[in-house]
Design an enzyme around this catalytic site. Structure first.
Site, PDB file in Angstrom:
ATOM      1  N   HIS A 128     -22.559 -35.955  15.301  1.00  9.05           N
ATOM      2  CA  HIS A 128     -23.335 -34.933  14.629  1.00  9.05           C
ATOM      3  C   HIS A 128     -23.673 -35.321  13.459  1.00  9.05           C
ATOM      4  CE1 HIS A 128     -22.835 -32.158  17.807  1.00  9.05           C
ATOM      5  NE2 HIS A 128     -21.473 -31.942  17.617  1.00  9.05           N
ATOM      6  N   ASP A 173     -20.684 -35.711  25.561  1.00  7.66           N
ATOM      7  CA  ASP A 173     -19.809 -34.474  25.026  1.00  7.66           C
ATOM      8  C   ASP A 173     -20.586 -33.427  25.280  1.00  7.66           C
ATOM      9  OD1 ASP A 173     -17.963 -34.328  22.310  1.00  7.66           O
ATOM     10  OD2 ASP A 173     -19.724 -32.900  22.418  1.00  7.66           O
ATOM     11  N   HIS A 193     -21.608 -31.084  23.272  1.00 11.18           N
ATOM     12  CA  HIS A 193     -22.487 -30.879  22.218  1.00 11.18           C
ATOM     13  C   HIS A 193     -23.560 -31.834  22.130  1.00 11.18           C
ATOM     14  CE1 HIS A 193     -18.792 -28.636  21.278  1.00 11.18           C
ATOM     15  NE2 HIS A 193     -19.504 -27.682  20.781  1.00 11.18           N
ATOM     16  N   ASP A 238     -15.252 -32.467  25.890  1.00 12.39           N
ATOM     17  CA  ASP A 238     -14.993 -30.770  25.795  1.00 12.39           C
ATOM     18  C   ASP A 238     -16.077 -30.256  26.765  1.00 12.39           C
ATOM     19  OD1 ASP A 238     -17.264 -32.283  24.599  1.00 12.39           O
ATOM     20  OD2 ASP A 238     -17.085 -31.340  22.419  1.00 12.39           O
TER      21      ASP A 238
END
Length: 310
Positions: A125, A162, A164, A245
């Site tokens: 991120h 991931d 996200h 995740d």
């Protein structure tokens, strides 16, 4: 050649505070899982601290200094509502990048077939001049630029599973036709980027999934879009943003992957690495916040890497 595991006890000292999902116990869960006899053949090394010059290939010097200045002498400091630093965070962040660089050096240099970096804070991120989503420096993007600068790798791919979207990696690669980024991720979900139409200069491949999707949809995303795109790109090195995740037990999202899905995608990426770059693959931990699921998933991922390293 074997699989290299890069980690360090300093990752335990990045203290994000009580109740934060990106917690030191993530490293303990992984260490416990990889202490099993099945992982005895792993080559294990401590992550070195990255030189700031390597980090500056992506992150401006002023941003790096801002992060360092934000590190408190005690307690915690928030860089944004989600991203917390403590006294041990600077060393951990340098070693998270440094571990990725060391893994690239080892794999490209023929010391290991492939590598996994068990590190924190995560990185995907982090944009060039912005910390966010638990991330300070973008470990995989810096590693990709290092592979180009140090080893002459002309075409480097990052594949991110991931849950996200890796907005930071996408931002870093957006205009770079010789850098490839592909992501499966739940949408809508933080950080809000990663639409199918976000394609950069033809080097970005996003496949958003919806809450409740399981391994069937995940595998179809890879088979229909990501793996063909990666094959056509023809990488000299594959780097994986390995977030776990998307597991069905994870508390931060609602995809429903299980360990065999992570084994499958690892095998598919290893196949692409064999076809294009002599098996050269470096995997770096991103998310994964249910500790039991994280330990099992990392064990599955690393065990699969080891199976291709014999």
């Amino acid at each position: 050649m074997t699989t290299l595991l890069v980690t360090h006890k300093a990752f335990l000292e990045h203290d994000t505070g009580y109740g934060h999902p990106e917690q030191p116990d993530r490293m303990r869960a992984i260490a416990d899982a990889l202490a099993a006899p099945a992982f005895g053949a792993l080559k294990r090394e401590e992550a070195p601290e990255a030189d700031l010059a390597a980090i500056e290939r992506l992150h401006p010097k002023a941003y790096i200094e801002m992060v360092r200045a934000a590190i408190p002498s005690q307690h915690h400091q928030r860089l944004d509502p989600d991203t917390v630093v403590s006294r041990g965070s600077w060393e951990a962040a340098l070693r998270a990048v440094g571990g990725a660089l060391r893994a690239v050096d080892a794999v490209v240099g023929g010391e290991a077939k492939n590598a996994f970096c068990a590190s924190r804070p995560p990185g995907h991120h982090a944009e060039p001049a912005r910390a966010m989503g638990f991330c300070l420096f973008n470990n995989v993007a810096v590693a990709a630029l290092h592979a180009r600068a140090r080893h002459g790798a002309e075409r480097v791919a990052v594949v991110d599973f991931d849950v996200h979207h890796g907005n930071g990696t996408q931002a870093a690669f957006w205009t770079q036709k010789d850098l490839f980024y592909a992501s499966t991720h739940q949408m809508p979900l933080f950080p809000g980027t990663g639409e199918l139409g976000e394609t950069g200069v033809g080097n970005i491949f996003n496949v958003p999934l919806k809450a409740g999707d399981d391994g069937d949809e995940f595998r179809d995303a890879f088979l229909s879009r990501i793996l063909p795109g990666l094959h056509n790109f023809g990488p000299d090195l594959i780097i994986v943003s390995a977030g776990f995740d998307a597991h069905r037990m994870d508390p931060l999202a609602q995809l429903r992957l299980v360990e065999p899905d992570f084994a499958w995608v690892t095998e598919k990426l290893m196949d692409q690495a064999e076809k294009h770059c002599g098996g050269k693959l470096v995997s770096c931990l991103e998310g994964g916040y249910d500790l039991d699921a994280l330990g099992r998933s990392v064990a599955t991922h690393v065990g699969t890497l080891m199976g291709g390293a014999s």
